[in-house]
Design an enzyme around this catalytic site. Structure first.
Site, PDB file in Angstrom:
ATOM      1  N   HIS A  26     -15.248  -3.556   2.809  1.00  0.00           N
ATOM      2  CA  HIS A  26     -15.044  -3.149   4.199  1.00  0.00           C
ATOM      3  C   HIS A  26     -16.247  -2.338   4.689  1.00  0.00           C
ATOM      4  O   HIS A  26     -16.317  -1.125   4.478  1.00  0.00           O
ATOM      5  CB  HIS A  26     -13.775  -2.301   4.314  1.00  0.00           C
ATOM      6  N   HIS A 260     -14.277  -5.394   9.894  1.00  0.00           N
ATOM      7  CA  HIS A 260     -13.354  -4.609   9.074  1.00  0.00           C
ATOM      8  C   HIS A 260     -13.397  -4.992   7.598  1.00  0.00           C
ATOM      9  O   HIS A 260     -13.762  -4.173   6.762  1.00  0.00           O
ATOM     10  CB  HIS A 260     -11.919  -4.752   9.592  1.00  0.00           C
ATOM     11  N   GLU A 407      11.892  10.607   2.424  1.00  0.00           N
ATOM     12  CA  GLU A 407      11.712  10.283   1.009  1.00  0.00           C
ATOM     13  C   GLU A 407      10.291   9.831   0.674  1.00  0.00           C
ATOM     14  O   GLU A 407       9.727  10.246  -0.343  1.00  0.00           O
ATOM     15  CB  GLU A 407      12.706   9.191   0.581  1.00  0.00           C
ATOM     16  N   HIS A 469      25.044   2.215  -0.651  1.00  0.00           N
ATOM     17  CA  HIS A 469      24.690   3.421  -1.394  1.00  0.00           C
ATOM     18  C   HIS A 469      24.817   3.253  -2.906  1.00  0.00           C
ATOM     19  O   HIS A 469      24.660   4.220  -3.648  1.00  0.00           O
ATOM     20  CB  HIS A 469      25.573   4.596  -0.930  1.00  0.00           C
TER      21      HIS A 469
END
Length: 658
Positions: A26, A260, A407, A469
């Site tokens: 890149h 890029h 999380e 869950h």
């Protein structure tokens, strides 16, 4: 052309040379970000290339890890262990210059980056660690912990959800020594960012509680330096928005998505060098650029010398703190932890999440640098350190971290706290939500970081919350991750083994823990630290059958052993809390636990059966749950899905042809 601009343009062409020779990489971001890197690495940042491990260095994170050619170029110019030959071997086998920066592989790389956005969360973790250590160790006239954290990120990083999670928390915590430099080039792989990303990033960060500085031109080094100085004067984390041009200086590529992720091409690279006033030859650094960089770096060697003198005086004034400093930064555990019988004392039934909570508090008394928290689930995860205080903008000495429902950011923040040094770190959530932070857990494993993951509510034992869950595939997923230890203990003693393993292995460890109460086994022991062991042996030297399980299902296997004995079937029960550790034992030990001449083998675990086939063999059988769960009381689910003594006995007899 003045020496400053000459150096910046040399950075651009040297990085582009590396990408072109590799025919991979890149070039655009390094060319656009060169002025930011120059201002930061040459003028602003406190670091000593001759000692990349200096404890009070500023931390730098290249969140845009794909721009690694820029980082390696800066290493070379500033005097790190990075030769021109290393740059020529960019992205090649065995080189110091992999495609994305890798911690532990290249001197000076603070954290492995590449997955966009994680570097921002890493920077937040570094900043939290600095405040914690400063609050504990600093004394009047002795700021032995006093460094800043800098990160460079791009548009892609800003789009990732983890960036928002981390930035929101950083603003709440007022991490004033954190500065984020935003390479705002408005280009992504698919084209102009207007197709997906029109938001006002500055307003967004202001809403998070950040100090935001918007520059007019990312090429203006003096403006960048002024912004970084302004950031130092603010108690909030700072975002410096730097408009840049991807592929700057390349007439055919500047400002285009094609700059890029592919080399410029020989002709375009030559045109860029001519346009930037650089020599046409490849891998050239002008002598005056080398001299300029060397001169600028002299201040950093002096800065470390002064810090060493400060710490020597600190050690004389506060010898106990200096000794504690050495202990905190050591990987070794104190003898009272490793030899402490109290850690192995358990009485009666408990859920392993409860046993883990007790262990955290037992260890916290012995390890004052043990810190951690949960993603808004501490009461359920049992991760709270009693009397440890809550870490906040107002209380940097708190040992309990409140990550909120974040999380992914939580795990990446803990990675950086472990990388920083001086702290032992854990974090917690429900096991099913490990999916949200899996990539950061993967980064823990890639970097071999001793982060402890406390993952509770480990199975269909969650019960009424239902399939959303109840973890099913999660054990298999984590066990498939190289260098991740997955420990699913069956009782308190095995939980002790799990925690001590986590603190000594040098690897990330996932503690997979029950919500429901489990019995304490008479013969469970420190043997669990071998990953698998004989919990209850057969009476015969060679058992008729081997019953294997982890965690809560060990109870059914123990019950089945007793029932089978009534019918004259002599079974051995093997507890397998950590498959990875068992497989690291020598063949002799493995054979003593699971002898190859006993082909009748049965496993039971409340998860997908996949991981067990390597242990049960072609003639054995793995019992588990290869489908999602349901909403019902846990006891009902275990019965309906066959996690019963009766079902184990029936399958055992079928295996034996009885």
């Amino acid at each position: 052309m003045d020496i400053q601009l000459k150096t910046i343009n040399n950075i651009r062409t040297l990085a582009a040379d590396a990408v072109q020779k590799a025919n991979s990489g890149h070039p655009g971001a390094p060319m656009g970000m060169a002025p930011l890197a120059y201002a930061l690495w040459m003028k602003e940042m406190k670091h000593n290339p001759k000692n990349p491990a200096w404890k009070d260095r500023d931390r730098f994170v290249l969140s845009s890890g794909h721009a690694s050619a820029l980082l390696y170029t800066m290493f070379h110019l500033t005097g790190y262990d990075m030769t021109m030959e290393d740059l020529k071997n960019f992205r090649q086998w065995g080189s110091k210059t992999p495609g994305h920066p890798e911690f532990g592989h290249t001197a000076g790389v603070e954290t492995t980056t590449g997955p966009l956005g994680q570097g921002i969360a890493n920077a937040v973790g570094f900043a939290i660690a600095e405040t914690m250590l400063a609050a504990h160790f600093n004394r009047p006239n002795f700021p032995v912990v006093d460094h800043r954290v800098y990160a460079i990120c791009g548009d892609g990083c800003m789009m990732e959800g983890i960036a928002s999670e981390a930035a929101s928390l950083a603003g709440t915590l007022k991490l004033g020594k954190l500065t984020l430099l935003y390479d705002d080039n408005e280009i992504s792989i698919e084209g102009d960012t207007d197709i997906t990303f029109k938001e006002n990033v500055g307003a967004r960060f202001e809403a998070y509680g950040w100090h935001v500085i918007s520059l007019k031109d990312g090429n203006d080094v003096e403006a960048i330096l002024e912004a970084m100085e302004a950031a130092k004067q603010d108690e909030r984390p700072s975002l410096i928005i730097c408009p840049t041009k991807i592929g700057y200086g390349c007439p055919a590529k500047e400002g285009k998505a094609s700059a890029h992720g592919e080399p410029l091409g020989v002709d375009n690279l030559l045109a860029a060098k001519k346009n930037l006033g650089m020599p046409e030859e490849n891998f050239v650094v002008l002598p005056e650029v080398y001299d300029h960089c060397k001169e600028l770096m002299e201040k950093n060697a002096q800065a470390e010398k002064e810090w060493n003198e400060l710490f020597a005086a600190y050690a004389k004034a506060y010898p106990e703190l200096a000794e504690e400093w050495e202990n905190w930064f050591s990987d070794e555990l104190p003898d009272e932890v490793m030899m402490g019988d109290d850690l192995w004392q358990w009485d009666g039934k408990d859920a392993t999440r409860g046993a883990s909570g007790a262990m955290i508090n037992r260890l916290a008394k012995l390890l004052p640098n043990l810190v951690g928290g949960s993603a808004d689930l501490a009461p359920s995860n049992k991760t709270n350190i009693k009397d440890g205080g809550d870490y906040s903008a107002e209380n940097r000495t708190g040992r309990n971290l409140h990550f909120g429902v974040r999380e992914h950011a939580m795990a990446a923040i803990c990675n950086a706290m472990a990388l920083h040094g001086g702290l032992r770190v854990f974090c917690g959530t429900f096991f099913v939500f490990s999916d949200y932070m899996k990539h950061a857990m993967r980064m823990s494993a890639i970097m071999k970081l001793p982060v402890t993951y406390v993952l509770t509510h480990d199975s269909i034992g969650v019960g009424e919350d239902g399939a959303t869950h109840q973890p099913i595939e999660h054990l298999a997923g984590l066990r498939a991750t190289p260098d991740m230890l997955v420990f699913r203990p069956a009782d308190g003693k095995e939980t002790t083994a799990a925690w001590l393993t986590a603190l000594t292995s040098g690897l990330p460890t996932s503690l997979v823990l029950t919500r429901q109460t489990l019995p304490l086994y008479e013969n469970s022991s420190c043997q669990a630290m071998k990953g698998g062991y004989i919990l209850s042996d057969s009476e015969k030297e060679t058992p008729d059958l081997i019953l294997m399980a982890s965690g809560s299902e060990v109870e059914q296997m123990m019950g089945a052993q007793a029932e089978l004995k009534k019918d004259g079937i002599d079974a051995r029960v093997v507890s397998m809390p950590c498959m990875e550790l068992f497989l690291k034992q020598d063949k002799e030990y493995q054979e003593s636990v699971i002898p190859s001449n006993v082909r009748a083998r049965l496993s039971l675990e409340a998860g997908v059966t996949m991981p067990w086939y390597r242990f049960v063999g072609l003639d054995g059988k793995a019992l588990g749950i290869d489908h999602f769960g349901a909403s019902a009381p846990a006891a009902v689910l275990f019965k309906e899905y066959g996690f019963t003594v009766e079902n184990v006995v029936a399958n055992a007899k079928e295996l034996l042809g009885k």
